[in-house]
Design an enzyme around this catalytic site. Structure first.
Site, short mmCIF file in Angstrom:
data_model
loop_
_atom_site.label_atom_id
_atom_site.label_comp_id
_atom_site.label_asym_id
_atom_site.label_seq_id
_atom_site.Cartn_x
_atom_site.Cartn_y
_atom_site.Cartn_z
NE ARG A 23 -3.93 -1.77 -0.16
CZ ARG A 23 -5.05 -2.01 0.51
NH1 ARG A 23 -5.46 -1.17 1.40
NH2 ARG A 23 -5.74 -3.09 0.24
NE ARG A 27 -7.08 4.75 2.23
CZ ARG A 27 -7.90 3.95 2.92
NH1 ARG A 27 -9.11 4.34 3.18
NH2 ARG A 27 -7.48 2.78 3.34
NE ARG A 36 -9.26 7.30 -4.00
CZ ARG A 36 -10.50 7.67 -3.75
NH1 ARG A 36 -11.07 8.59 -4.51
NH2 ARG A 36 -11.18 7.15 -2.76
CG ASP A 72 -8.51 -3.47 -4.87
OD1 ASP A 72 -8.05 -2.82 -3.91
OD2 ASP A 72 -9.21 -4.48 -4.73
CE1 TYR A 144 -12.85 -8.02 0.73
CE2 TYR A 144 -10.98 -9.07 -0.32
CZ TYR A 144 -11.49 -8.20 0.62
OH TYR A 144 -10.64 -7.50 1.42
O1 CP3 Z 1 0.36 0.47 -3.14
C1 CP3 Z 1 -0.05 -0.69 -3.34
O2 CP3 Z 1 0.11 -1.63 -2.55
C2 CP3 Z 1 -0.72 -0.99 -4.66
C3 CP3 Z 1 -2.13 -0.88 -4.70
C4 CP3 Z 1 -3.04 -1.84 -3.96
C5 CP3 Z 1 -4.33 -1.45 -3.52
N1 CP3 Z 1 -4.98 -2.55 -3.05
C6 CP3 Z 1 -4.86 -0.07 -3.62
C7 CP3 Z 1 -6.01 0.31 -2.79
C8 CP3 Z 1 -2.90 -3.20 -3.68
C9 CP3 Z 1 -1.70 -4.11 -3.88
C10 CP3 Z 1 -4.13 -3.63 -3.11
C11 CP3 Z 1 -4.40 -5.03 -2.73
C12 CP3 Z 1 -5.62 -5.33 -1.94
N2 CP3 Z 1 -6.87 -4.82 -2.08
C13 CP3 Z 1 -5.67 -6.34 -0.95
C14 CP3 Z 1 -4.53 -7.23 -0.54
C15 CP3 Z 1 -3.60 -6.53 0.36
C16 CP3 Z 1 -4.02 -6.47 1.78
O3 CP3 Z 1 -4.16 -5.34 2.30
O4 CP3 Z 1 -4.20 -7.53 2.40
C17 CP3 Z 1 -6.98 -6.36 -0.45
C18 CP3 Z 1 -7.50 -7.25 0.65
C19 CP3 Z 1 -7.75 -5.40 -1.18
C20 CP3 Z 1 -9.19 -5.10 -1.05
C21 CP3 Z 1 -9.39 -3.67 -0.66
N3 CP3 Z 1 -9.30 -2.60 -1.53
C22 CP3 Z 1 -9.69 -3.17 0.62
C23 CP3 Z 1 -9.87 -4.01 1.86
C24 CP3 Z 1 -9.75 -1.77 0.51
C25 CP3 Z 1 -10.13 -0.78 1.58
C26 CP3 Z 1 -9.27 -0.76 2.76
C27 CP3 Z 1 -7.96 -0.03 2.56
O5 CP3 Z 1 -6.94 -0.49 3.09
O6 CP3 Z 1 -7.97 1.01 1.93
C28 CP3 Z 1 -9.48 -1.45 -0.85
C29 CP3 Z 1 -9.41 -0.10 -1.45
C30 CP3 Z 1 -8.04 0.34 -1.84
N4 CP3 Z 1 -7.17 -0.40 -2.61
C31 CP3 Z 1 -7.42 1.59 -1.55
C32 CP3 Z 1 -6.15 1.58 -2.13
C33 CP3 Z 1 -5.13 2.67 -2.14
C34 CP3 Z 1 -8.05 2.76 -0.81
C35 CP3 Z 1 -8.89 3.48 -1.81
C36 CP3 Z 1 -9.12 4.92 -1.46
O7 CP3 Z 1 -10.13 5.20 -0.81
O8 CP3 Z 1 -8.33 5.77 -1.92
#
Ligand code: CP3
Length: 343
Positions: A23, A27, A36, A72, A144
């Site tokens: 991540r 954010r 964003r 994602d 999911y």
């Molecule tokens: O920087 C990076 O790592 C690359 C981008 C990335 C995102 N999601 C962007 C994102 C990656 C590799 C992921 C993987 C992801 N997505 C996982 C596996 C990693 C982990 O945390 O276990 C999972 C379970 C998801 C599903 C998901 N997508 C969740 C649970 C959420 C919300 C919670 C959170 O941590 O933000 C997202 C949304 C998401 N994916 C955001 C980002 C930057 C936030 C979106 C926003 O509001 O800007």
């Protein structure tokens, strides 16, 4: 040139421990929040110009050894015809196991924008930076899909694996084939490394993980021609099985198990981790102390990739990431105070 992250995953000696953060594009960075505020999450992911820019933000700030593509784990499912929204996690209609088995393969054309992002990032990052492609592991995607979003318990998955393991295996096979295609698309576009995120695998018992989850992860990664990392946070009860079944070059470990203990359970593989993301919410001395502890547990063995034990928290001050990266790059400095009290 050989990229440090790639060399470490091959367990070749490196000049210093490579580092990237899960991540890292997200954010906690003001420049991410600014972008964003003008584009919703799905538009940002699906528009290569925006996704490339977001991917590059942490590279510019910290010169990370890996640039993880901004997308994602659910992105390819959208391309397979599963509608969803994000708020902030994914929300979708709960599916049956049979509906998932009927999803079919991924048409590479439908993820051409992700391929364009990978290629754009590869040409924009410094030569020494590895581009990291990724996918969600079948069990995590199924969690999911069955639940319709995030859950504290993921009971839909946890009942399905006992009710009808054969149907679950069939659904996992479909997801494995589609995610294999998705990873191939990213490698063809220039990804140097891939990571398979199995975030919710650890919700299952050891037997169900070994019988259902890990074979599907193995099939997803089979034959992918770049170093592969498998990451299942919250699954310390399956470490031995992961290494025995998945066949990746590297394994991510969370903060629950000390790095050296996890490594001896995994065996002769590369290991990625495992600073608790909570440590980045503390202060400089505490961060430096715990970075040193992780490096001490790795003990200079070839094959260590520094990372957090899970994704970075959105409250993390970016300066704390800079301190962590600096501490890793300094490595163990002679005369350093192991108590972590001095500078
Ligand atoms: O920087 C990076 O790592 C690359 C981008 C990335 C995102 N999601 C962007 C994102 C990656 C590799 C992921 C993987 C992801 N997505 C996982 C596996 C990693 C982990 O945390 O276990 C999972 C379970 C998801 C599903 C998901 N997508 C969740 C649970 C959420 C919300 C919670 C959170 O941590 O933000 C997202 C949304 C998401 N994916 C955001 C980002 C930057 C936030 C979106 C926003 O509001 O800007």
């Amino acid at each position: 040139m050989t990229r440090r992250l790639v060399s470490a995953l091959r367990r070749e000696p490196v000049d210093r421990t490579p580092v990237w953060v899960m991540r890292q594009a997200g954010r906690y960075l003001p420049e991410y929040r600014e972008l964003r505020s003008r584009h919703d999450f799905q538009t940002a992911v699906s528009t290569p110009g925006i996704a490339i820019e977001i991917t590059l933000q942490p590279i510019r700030r910290f010169d990370m050894d890996g640039a993880v593509i901004f997308a994602d784990i659910m992105t390819p499912l959208e391309a397979m015809g599963v509608p969803m929204t994000f708020d902030p996690g994914p929300r979708l209609r709960p599916h049956t196991v049979e509906e998932v088995a009927a999803l079919g393969d991924l048409d590479p054309e439908r993820v051409a924008n992700v391929a364009e992002t990978v290629a754009g990032v590869r040409s924009a990052v410094p030569d020494h930076t590895a581009v990291i492609g990724f996918a969600g592991a079948p069990v995590t995607l199924l969690a999911y899909l069955l639940e319709g979003g995030g859950s504290r318990t993921f009971m839909a998955l946890r009942s399905a694996v006992y009710r009808d393991p054969g149907a679950v295996a069939a659904a996992l096979e479909v997801l494995a084939r589609a995610m294999h295609t998705y990873l191939e698309v990213q490698v063809a576009a220039g990804a140097d490394v891939v990571q398979l995120f199995d975030t919710w695998s650890g919700m299952l018992g050891r037997t169900e993980i070994a019988d259902l989850g890990l074979p599907a992860a193995r099939d997803t990664l089979a034959g992918i021609g770049v170093p592969r990392i498998y990451f299942a946070p919250g699954a310390p009860h399956s470490l031995e099985d992961q290494a025995a079944i998945v066949g990746a070059e590297g394994y991510g470990v969370d903060w629950r198990v000390p790095l050296d203990q996890a490594w001896s359970r995994l065996g002769d593989v590369a290991v990625q981790g495992n600073l608790d993301p909570g440590i980045l919410l503390t202060d400089e001395d505490t961060i430096r102390h715990h970075v040193r502890q992780v490096l001490d547990r790795a003990a200079g063995r070839p094959g260590h990739v520094f990372n957090l034990g899970h994704g970075i928290e959105k409250e993390t001050p970016p300066e704390h990431v800079a301190i962590m990266v600096d501490a890793i790059r300094q490595g163990r400095v002679a005369g350093d105070d192991p108590g972590g009290s001095g500078q």
